[in-house]
Design a protein around this motif. Structure first.
Motif, PDB file in Angstrom:
ATOM      1  N   TRP A 174       4.492   9.446  -8.333  1.00  0.00           N
ATOM      2  CA  TRP A 174       4.819  10.879  -8.155  1.00  0.00           C
ATOM      3  C   TRP A 174       4.250  11.472  -6.924  1.00  0.00           C
ATOM      4  CZ3 TRP A 174       8.613  11.782 -11.286  1.00  0.00           C
ATOM      5  CH2 TRP A 174       8.717  10.988 -12.579  1.00  0.00           C
ATOM      6  N   VAL A 175       2.887  11.271  -6.499  1.00  0.00           N
ATOM      7  CA  VAL A 175       2.448  11.573  -5.589  1.00  0.00           C
ATOM      8  C   VAL A 175       3.431  11.144  -4.230  1.00  0.00           C
ATOM      9  CG1 VAL A 175       0.389  11.566  -3.989  1.00  0.00           C
ATOM     10  CG2 VAL A 175       0.098  11.483  -6.384  1.00  0.00           C
ATOM     11  N   MET A 176       3.614  10.052  -4.064  1.00  0.00           N
ATOM     12  CA  MET A 176       4.435   9.463  -2.832  1.00  0.00           C
ATOM     13  C   MET A 176       5.790  10.002  -2.840  1.00  0.00           C
ATOM     14  SD  MET A 176       1.658   8.463  -1.552  1.00  0.00           S
ATOM     15  CE  MET A 176       2.681   8.132   0.095  1.00  0.00           C
ATOM     16  N   ARG A 177       6.390  10.372  -3.904  1.00  0.00           N
ATOM     17  CA  ARG A 177       7.663  10.896  -4.119  1.00  0.00           C
ATOM     18  C   ARG A 177       7.779  12.145  -3.258  1.00  0.00           C
ATOM     19  NH1 ARG A 177      11.271  10.549  -9.427  1.00  0.00           N
ATOM     20  NH2 ARG A 177      10.970   8.641  -9.013  1.00  0.00           N
ATOM     21  N   VAL A 178       6.544  13.122  -3.545  1.00  0.00           N
ATOM     22  CA  VAL A 178       6.386  14.221  -2.855  1.00  0.00           C
ATOM     23  C   VAL A 178       6.235  14.069  -1.508  1.00  0.00           C
ATOM     24  CG1 VAL A 178       5.198  16.710  -2.827  1.00  0.00           C
ATOM     25  CG2 VAL A 178       5.916  15.418  -5.100  1.00  0.00           C
ATOM     26  N   VAL A 179       5.421  13.059  -1.270  1.00  0.00           N
ATOM     27  CA  VAL A 179       4.795  13.041   0.315  1.00  0.00           C
ATOM     28  C   VAL A 179       6.006  12.596   1.182  1.00  0.00           C
ATOM     29  CG1 VAL A 179       3.261  11.638   1.877  1.00  0.00           C
ATOM     30  CG2 VAL A 179       2.462  12.534  -0.181  1.00  0.00           C
ATOM     31  N   ARG A 180       6.726  11.462   0.460  1.00  0.00           N
ATOM     32  CA  ARG A 180       7.971  11.128   1.381  1.00  0.00           C
ATOM     33  C   ARG A 180       9.050  12.361   1.429  1.00  0.00           C
ATOM     34  NH1 ARG A 180       7.987   6.964  -2.321  1.00  0.00           N
ATOM     35  NH2 ARG A 180       9.579   7.833  -3.420  1.00  0.00           N
TER      36      ARG A 180
ATOM     37  N   GLN B 282       3.330  18.649   8.719  1.00  0.00           N
ATOM     38  CA  GLN B 282       2.628  18.865   9.749  1.00  0.00           C
ATOM     39  C   GLN B 282       1.354  19.923   9.420  1.00  0.00           C
ATOM     40  OE1 GLN B 282       2.437  16.556  11.730  1.00  0.00           O
ATOM     41  NE2 GLN B 282       4.582  15.618  11.808  1.00  0.00           N
ATOM     42  N   ARG B 283       1.940  21.003   8.690  1.00  0.00           N
ATOM     43  CA  ARG B 283       1.038  22.114   8.399  1.00  0.00           C
ATOM     44  C   ARG B 283      -0.067  21.608   7.302  1.00  0.00           C
ATOM     45  NH1 ARG B 283       5.449  25.789   7.611  1.00  0.00           N
ATOM     46  NH2 ARG B 283       6.016  25.913   9.635  1.00  0.00           N
ATOM     47  N   LEU B 284       0.134  20.582   6.436  1.00  0.00           N
ATOM     48  CA  LEU B 284      -0.663  20.210   5.474  1.00  0.00           C
ATOM     49  C   LEU B 284      -1.717  19.216   5.998  1.00  0.00           C
ATOM     50  CD1 LEU B 284       1.913  19.684   2.648  1.00  0.00           C
ATOM     51  CD2 LEU B 284       0.277  21.550   3.136  1.00  0.00           C
ATOM     52  N   LYS B 285      -2.925  19.798   6.549  1.00  0.00           N
ATOM     53  CA  LYS B 285      -3.869  19.037   7.290  1.00  0.00           C
ATOM     54  C   LYS B 285      -4.464  17.834   6.508  1.00  0.00           C
ATOM     55  CE  LYS B 285      -3.259  20.849  11.081  1.00  0.00           C
ATOM     56  NZ  LYS B 285      -2.147  19.923  11.827  1.00  0.00           N
ATOM     57  N   PHE B 286      -4.629  17.971   5.156  1.00  0.00           N
ATOM     58  CA  PHE B 286      -5.080  16.859   4.384  1.00  0.00           C
ATOM     59  C   PHE B 286      -4.273  15.572   4.501  1.00  0.00           C
ATOM     60  CE2 PHE B 286      -2.468  16.899   0.505  1.00  0.00           C
ATOM     61  CZ  PHE B 286      -1.895  17.905   0.520  1.00  0.00           C
ATOM     62  N   LEU B 287      -2.894  15.778   5.000  1.00  0.00           N
ATOM     63  CA  LEU B 287      -1.754  14.646   4.935  1.00  0.00           C
ATOM     64  C   LEU B 287      -1.764  14.376   6.555  1.00  0.00           C
ATOM     65  CD1 LEU B 287       0.942  15.600   2.686  1.00  0.00           C
ATOM     66  CD2 LEU B 287      -0.572  13.777   2.346  1.00  0.00           C
ATOM     67  N   SER B 288      -1.775  15.344   7.397  1.00  0.00           N
ATOM     68  CA  SER B 288      -1.320  15.046   8.531  1.00  0.00           C
ATOM     69  C   SER B 288      -2.679  14.919   9.674  1.00  0.00           C
ATOM     70  CB  SER B 288      -0.316  15.994   9.273  1.00  0.00           C
ATOM     71  OG  SER B 288      -1.158  17.275   9.292  1.00  0.00           O
ATOM     72  N   ALA B 289      -3.879  15.438   9.420  1.00  0.00           N
ATOM     73  CA  ALA B 289      -4.838  15.100  10.275  1.00  0.00           C
ATOM     74  C   ALA B 289      -5.456  13.664  10.237  1.00  0.00           C
ATOM     75  CB  ALA B 289      -6.071  16.035   9.683  1.00  0.00           C
ATOM     76  N   ARG B 290      -6.149  13.384  11.252  1.00  0.00           N
ATOM     77  CA  ARG B 290      -6.675  12.141  11.390  1.00  0.00           C
ATOM     78  C   ARG B 290      -7.843  11.745  10.354  1.00  0.00           C
ATOM     79  NH1 ARG B 290      -5.094   9.028  15.224  1.00  0.00           N
ATOM     80  NH2 ARG B 290      -3.877   9.726  16.940  1.00  0.00           N
TER      81      ARG B 290
ATOM     82  N   SER C  41       0.799  -1.203   0.243  1.00  0.00           N
ATOM     83  CA  SER C  41       0.032  -0.142  -0.109  1.00  0.00           C
ATOM     84  C   SER C  41       0.756   1.244   0.072  1.00  0.00           C
ATOM     85  CB  SER C  41      -0.848   0.090   1.224  1.00  0.00           C
ATOM     86  OG  SER C  41      -1.883   1.231   1.264  1.00  0.00           O
ATOM     87  N   VAL C  42       0.350   2.315  -0.550  1.00  0.00           N
ATOM     88  CA  VAL C  42       1.098   3.576  -0.308  1.00  0.00           C
ATOM     89  C   VAL C  42       1.074   4.130   1.034  1.00  0.00           C
ATOM     90  CG1 VAL C  42       0.537   4.416  -2.779  1.00  0.00           C
ATOM     91  CG2 VAL C  42      -0.885   4.959  -0.926  1.00  0.00           C
ATOM     92  N   ALA C  43       0.092   3.709   1.585  1.00  0.00           N
ATOM     93  CA  ALA C  43       0.192   3.968   3.124  1.00  0.00           C
ATOM     94  C   ALA C  43       1.481   3.355   3.984  1.00  0.00           C
ATOM     95  CB  ALA C  43      -1.094   3.380   3.970  1.00  0.00           C
ATOM     96  N   GLY C  44       2.295   2.459   3.179  1.00  0.00           N
ATOM     97  CA  GLY C  44       3.692   1.971   3.748  1.00  0.00           C
ATOM     98  C   GLY C  44       4.687   3.044   3.596  1.00  0.00           C
ATOM     99  N   ASP C  45       4.425   3.986   2.669  1.00  0.00           N
ATOM    100  CA  ASP C  45       5.570   5.017   2.511  1.00  0.00           C
ATOM    101  C   ASP C  45       5.723   6.090   3.464  1.00  0.00           C
ATOM    102  OD1 ASP C  45       6.106   3.560  -0.007  1.00  0.00           O
ATOM    103  OD2 ASP C  45       5.735   5.375  -1.245  1.00  0.00           O
ATOM    104  N   ARG C  46       4.963   6.394   4.013  1.00  0.00           N
ATOM    105  CA  ARG C  46       5.008   7.639   5.114  1.00  0.00           C
ATOM    106  C   ARG C  46       3.838   7.362   6.107  1.00  0.00           C
ATOM    107  NH1 ARG C  46       7.120  13.548   4.574  1.00  0.00           N
ATOM    108  NH2 ARG C  46       7.395  13.883   7.095  1.00  0.00           N
ATOM    109  N   GLY C  47       4.445   7.261   7.458  1.00  0.00           N
ATOM    110  CA  GLY C  47       3.256   7.271   8.440  1.00  0.00           C
ATOM    111  C   GLY C  47       2.575   8.488   8.674  1.00  0.00           C
ATOM    112  N   ARG C  48       1.226   8.174   8.549  1.00  0.00           N
ATOM    113  CA  ARG C  48       0.296   9.316   8.891  1.00  0.00           C
ATOM    114  C   ARG C  48      -0.776   9.058   9.939  1.00  0.00           C
ATOM    115  NH1 ARG C  48      -2.917  10.994   4.261  1.00  0.00           N
ATOM    116  NH2 ARG C  48      -3.635   9.091   3.673  1.00  0.00           N
ATOM    117  N   PRO C  49      -1.269   9.952  10.688  1.00  0.00           N
ATOM    118  CA  PRO C  49      -2.019   9.479  12.018  1.00  0.00           C
ATOM    119  C   PRO C  49      -3.222   8.881  11.437  1.00  0.00           C
ATOM    120  CG  PRO C  49      -1.318  12.018  11.742  1.00  0.00           C
ATOM    121  CD  PRO C  49      -1.050  11.323  10.594  1.00  0.00           C
ATOM    122  N   ARG C  50      -3.747   8.923  10.206  1.00  0.00           N
ATOM    123  CA  ARG C  50      -5.003   8.392   9.661  1.00  0.00           C
ATOM    124  C   ARG C  50      -4.865   6.544   9.609  1.00  0.00           C
ATOM    125  NH1 ARG C  50      -6.157  11.495   4.722  1.00  0.00           N
ATOM    126  NH2 ARG C  50      -6.456  12.984   6.428  1.00  0.00           N
TER     127      ARG C  50
END
Ligand SMILES: NC(=O)c1ccc[n+]([C@@H]2O[C@H](COP(=O)([O-])OP(=O)(O)OC[C@H]3O[C@@H](n4cnc5c(N)ncnc54)[C@H](OP(=O)(O)O)[C@@H]3O)[C@@H](O)[C@H]2O)c1
Length: 245
Positions: A223-229, A237-245, A134-143
């Motif tokens: 490409w999306v995950m390259r940026v997210v990583r 932490q400021r980008l709430k669509f990524l760091s919010a629950r 999963s792309v969820a495995g590329d960076r830990g997110r609260p969600r």
């Protein structure tokens, strides 16, 4: 070709099975739910060579399951791993048994079946293994970081396995999938980022013909995950669509 699907009754696996069957492959299915597997077998018709049902967390049944497989299909061309479970993230942060269960089903049960099967393919001197992570495995997110950590660990394992088997004739594919509209995401609000099971199935079935082994599904997630990583922590932490629950 002889294809084994582990977790064959998953929505995405069923879509893949139908596509393998349509090109005339022979399928052997490992699954948990007998009724669901019977229905799939009907759909696959004569391309279905057999199956075995058990809870993949029950490691004592693996030997029996693989004996049933080798009896019908001693030579295997492709193995797909498609089972998984997305448990409640917040519960997993307070009840460690939920975190443990997440790792058991998404990581340990995969490894316990993958290890004997990859050894079997190595002895054959050929074959392809495709595992849905999963792309969820590329960076830990609260969600979803408990699930993401299990999938991320699996991706790391696959990377090592791929290198270990390099030159043996056995190829190891890591399918890092983005969100898909299946029972696993039934409670998730659907948006443009969701794919259909048929679309992701086609991408993975076709990817097995190519020599790129880490495959983002669909491809734009690379490409999306390259940026997210690469996002620095303070910005992340400021980008709430990524760091919010
Ligand atoms: N849907 C998404 O957005 C998404 C995104 C990225 C990655 N993934 C991954 O894609 C794969 C396919 O998932 P899906 O979306 O097709 O979901 P799904 O339709 O809910 O399928 C999940 C499958 O896992 C099986 N399973 C769960 N626990 C099991 C156990 N202990 N023993 C045996 N089988 C077990 C289920 O068996 P039963 O049929 O018996 O219930 C079910 O067939 C999974 O690895 C998932 O983690 C999904």
């Amino acid at each position: 070709m002889n294809v084994v699907i582990v977790g064959a009754t998953s929505t995405v696996a069923q879509a893949m099975a139908v596509q393998f069957a349509a090109r005339g492959d022979r399928l052997f299915c490992l699954a948990r739910n007998e009724q669901k597997l019977e229905k799939l077998a009907e759909k696959l018709s004569q391309t279905y060579t057999g199956g075995f049902c058990f809870d993949f967390n029950d490691s004592e049944r693996i030997e029996e399951a693989l004996a049933a497989l080798y009896n019908v299909m001693p030579i295997i061309d492709i193995v797909i791993f498609a089972h998984g479970e997305l448990l409640d993230q917040q519960l997993s942060e307070h009840d460690s048994s939920v975190a443990r269960k997440t790792f058991e089903v998404n990581l340990l049960s995969v490894l316990e079946i993958l290890i004997p099967l990859s050894n079997h393919l190595e002895q054959q001197g050929r074959g392809k293994i495709g595992v849905i992570t999963s792309v969820a495995g590329d960076r830990g997110r609260p969600r979803n970081y408990t699930y993401g950590a299990a999938k991320g660990a699996l991706s790391l394992y696959l990377q090592g396995l791929r290198s270990g088997l390099w030159g043996s004739g056995v190829a190891v594919y890591d399918f890092k999938m983005g969100p898909v509209d299946t029972p696993m995401t039934v409670d998730h609000e659907k948006n443009f980022s969701f794919s259909t099971p048929e679309k992701v199935a086609t991408i993975m079935v076709n990817a097995l013909q190519k020599k790129r082994y880490t495959v983002y599904v669909p491809g734009y997630w690379a490409w999306v995950m390259r940026v997210v990583r690469l996002l620095p922590e303070a910005l992340f932490q400021r980008l709430k669509f990524l760091s919010a629950r």
